[in-house]
Write an enzyme that holds these catalytic residues in place. Structure first.
Site, PDB file in Angstrom:
ATOM      1  CE  LYS A 183      -1.662   3.076 -12.307  1.00 59.03           C
ATOM      2  NZ  LYS A 183      -0.538   3.850 -12.842  1.00 59.03           N
ATOM      3  CG  ASP A 224      -1.886   0.739  -4.522  1.00 56.16           C
ATOM      4  OD1 ASP A 224      -2.248   0.218  -5.596  1.00 56.16           O
ATOM      5  OD2 ASP A 224      -1.273   1.815  -4.465  1.00 56.16           O
ATOM      6  CG  HIS A 249       1.468   5.803  -6.325  1.00 53.50           C
ATOM      7  ND1 HIS A 249       0.580   6.835  -6.173  1.00 53.50           N
ATOM      8  CD2 HIS A 249       1.889   5.840  -7.612  1.00 53.50           C
ATOM      9  CE1 HIS A 249       0.473   7.475  -7.333  1.00 53.50           C
ATOM     10  NE2 HIS A 249       1.254   6.902  -8.214  1.00 53.50           N
ATOM     11  CD  GLN A 293       2.101  -0.117 -11.429  1.00 53.72           C
ATOM     12  OE1 GLN A 293       2.321  -0.897 -12.350  1.00 53.72           O
ATOM     13  NE2 GLN A 293       1.913   1.168 -11.639  1.00 53.72           N
ATOM     14  CB  CYS A 298       3.550   9.167  -7.864  1.00 54.87           C
ATOM     15  SG  CYS A 298       3.045  10.262  -9.176  1.00 54.87           S
TER      16      CYS A 298
HETATM   17  N1  PMP Z   1      -0.722   2.946  -6.617  1.00 53.69           N
HETATM   18  C1  PMP Z   1       0.234   2.504  -7.430  1.00 53.69           C
HETATM   19  C2  PMP Z   1       1.134   1.411  -6.956  1.00 53.69           C
HETATM   20  C3  PMP Z   1       0.345   3.058  -8.703  1.00 53.69           C
HETATM   21  O1  PMP Z   1       1.298   2.629  -9.523  1.00 53.69           O
HETATM   22  C4  PMP Z   1      -0.544   4.078  -9.115  1.00 53.69           C
HETATM   23  C5  PMP Z   1      -0.454   4.709 -10.484  1.00 53.69           C
HETATM   24  N2  PMP Z   1       0.844   5.057 -10.883  1.00 53.69           N
HETATM   25  C6  PMP Z   1      -1.526   4.491  -8.214  1.00 53.69           C
HETATM   26  C7  PMP Z   1      -1.585   3.902  -6.986  1.00 53.69           C
HETATM   27  C8  PMP Z   1      -2.487   5.554  -8.547  1.00 53.69           C
HETATM   28  O2  PMP Z   1      -3.354   5.145  -9.547  1.00 53.69           O
HETATM   29  P1  PMP Z   1      -4.362   6.180 -10.216  1.00 53.69           P
HETATM   30  O3  PMP Z   1      -3.548   7.363 -10.638  1.00 53.69           O
HETATM   31  O4  PMP Z   1      -4.914   5.423 -11.369  1.00 53.69           O
HETATM   32  O5  PMP Z   1      -5.395   6.518  -9.199  1.00 53.69           O
END
Ligand code: PMP
Length: 411
Positions: free
Chosen positions: A227, A201, A124, A204, A365
């Protein structure tokens, strides 16, 4: 028999009982955010209705109660992640803030010219851009680790890229586009042979299967509450105690100091040193409630249910003419990103929305992951424990109709 029934979760989640455009809501945008159980909503209302106070510094009953609730949340997160101690947990706004914290604090103190930060291609943007920012400042390099055609990280290339220059490896445990489950445990063990630190990270991952940071041996692990059935604006960073201990503050302010003087300011011990200012107290209360809710179910049964649901979805989607699913790595979770021949992803999302089905369209993203497939945009249906085979079938039926319409128009 052992097993998980999604109805048990659904009955707790009020929003799943609303309609959208005259149809019962089918929420398949769980990769973006999850829906909230009544217990979490009530915990938030309960906090503001009868328990609101700032924490730590108050000399009154409610400040003590709020402090206890906040620290109970920290202990619950530690337990949820298999962390040895609540002191290893820093509250943050979410995954993005957790990674920026590590980049700005640990990164600034430990990176220099000639150092490598290995980042997988499926990351991401929040696990790419913070590293680019700190690399620019410290003159370190961000080195992408390529993917295999199936959407798994190329482990041979990874082994070749690791060197004594590698200071940090940044990996998603689960891709938010491809659903790939990355073998972070094995990759961490390899990185440690070179003395590199590993940031995982978990944004997910945490909603789908049990995670144990001690078993993974990760140096850092980040996730977002929203999430994970909790409110937005709250998340957590786990860091190994010996690493966290040595990290300099990244934001200054109240709560993070021991004493302030114009000649010399000293800082509070971790994790408080990393939490400047008033935290998201109600968010922690909501997160605690969400963790209690989730862990009231058998998490291995949930994972088995989601695996079966994902297999059903993959099979059903494969019957839609012109549909291509991105990623085919074995053992994926229910993040199903696809293209449909002749359809713009945003048109797919609009079409489904008319049937009350929420998915996401765009670059998610994760532009490098899409670029790996020669794409700039795609549609994504992402599953959670409360989704059912009937909902998946509605998605597939609606996509079938869209393709039939297109076929008629084309004919
Ligand atoms: N890493 C991953 C793999 C994600 O899917 C996301 C959210 N789409 C994020 C980071 C970022 O999370 P947040 O916007 O809640 O900070």
């Amino acid at each position: 028999p052992a097993g998980f029934a999604p109805e048990l979760a659904r009955r707790d989640i009020p929003i799943l009982h609303r309609t959208v455009n005259g149809h019962p809501l089918v929420w398949l945008d769980n990769g973006a955010t999850t829906q909230k159980p009544r217990q979490v909503i009530e915990a938030l209302a309960g906090f503001y209705g009868s328990a609101n106070s700032n924490i730590h510094r108050g000399a009154h009953t409610m400040a003590r109660e709020a402090t206890e609730a906040y620290e109970a949340g920290r202990a619950a997160v530690a337990q949820f992640l298999g962390a040895p101690s609540p002191d290893d947990i820093v509250f943050v706004r979410g995954t993005t803030e957790a990674i920026n914290l590590v980049a700005q604090s640990w990164g600034r103190a430990n990176l220099g010219p000639g150092d490598d930060i290995l980042v997988s291609t499926l990351e991401h943007h929040s696990n790419i851009v913070p590293w680019q920012l700190i690399a620019k400042e410290t003159r370190a390099r961000v080195v992408p680790v390529p993917l295999q055609p199936d959407g798994q990280v190329d482990l041979d290339a990874y082994a070749d890229l690791l060197s004594m220059r590698t200071q940090l490896v940044a990996l998603s445990q689960v891709s938010n586009v491809l659903g790939t489950v990355v073998p972070v445990r094995e990759m961490t063990a390899l990185a440690h042979r070179y003395g590199a630190k590993v940031l995982v990270d978990g944004a997910q991952a945490v909603a789908h299967f049990p995670v144990d940071v001690t078993d993974l041996d990760a140096d850092f692990y980040a996730f977002s509450g929203h999430k994970l059935f909790a409110p937005t604006g709250i998340g957590a960073l786990y860091a190994k105690p010996d690493v966290l201990e040595k990290m300099p503050p990244w934001q200054g302010g109240g709560n993070m100091i021991e004493s302030v003087d114009f000649t010399r300011t000293t800082y509070a011990p971790v994790p408080h040193r990393m939490e400047a200012g008033t935290g998201h107290i109600s968010g922690v209360v909501g997160l605690l409630s969400a963790l209690n809710w989730l862990t009231s179910f058998d998490r291995n049964a949930i994972a088995a249910y989601e695996t079966a649901l994902t297999a059903h979805a993959q099979q059903a989607l494969s019957t839609v003419p012109g549909l291509e699913l991105l990623g085919s790595a074995p053992g994926r979770v229910g993040v199903l990103t696809f293209t449909l021949a002749g359809q713009d992803p945003s048109r797919i999302a609009d079409w489904l929305d008319r049937d009350g089905i929420a998915i996401r369209a765009g670059h998610h993203c994760a532009q490098p992951a899409l670029a790996h497939y020669g794409l700039t945009s795609a549609a994504r249906a992402s599953l959670a424990l409360y989704n059912t085979p009937e909902e998946v079938d509605k998605l597939v039926a609606s996509l079938q109709q869209l393709q039939q319409l297109q076929g008629r128009q084309g004919a």
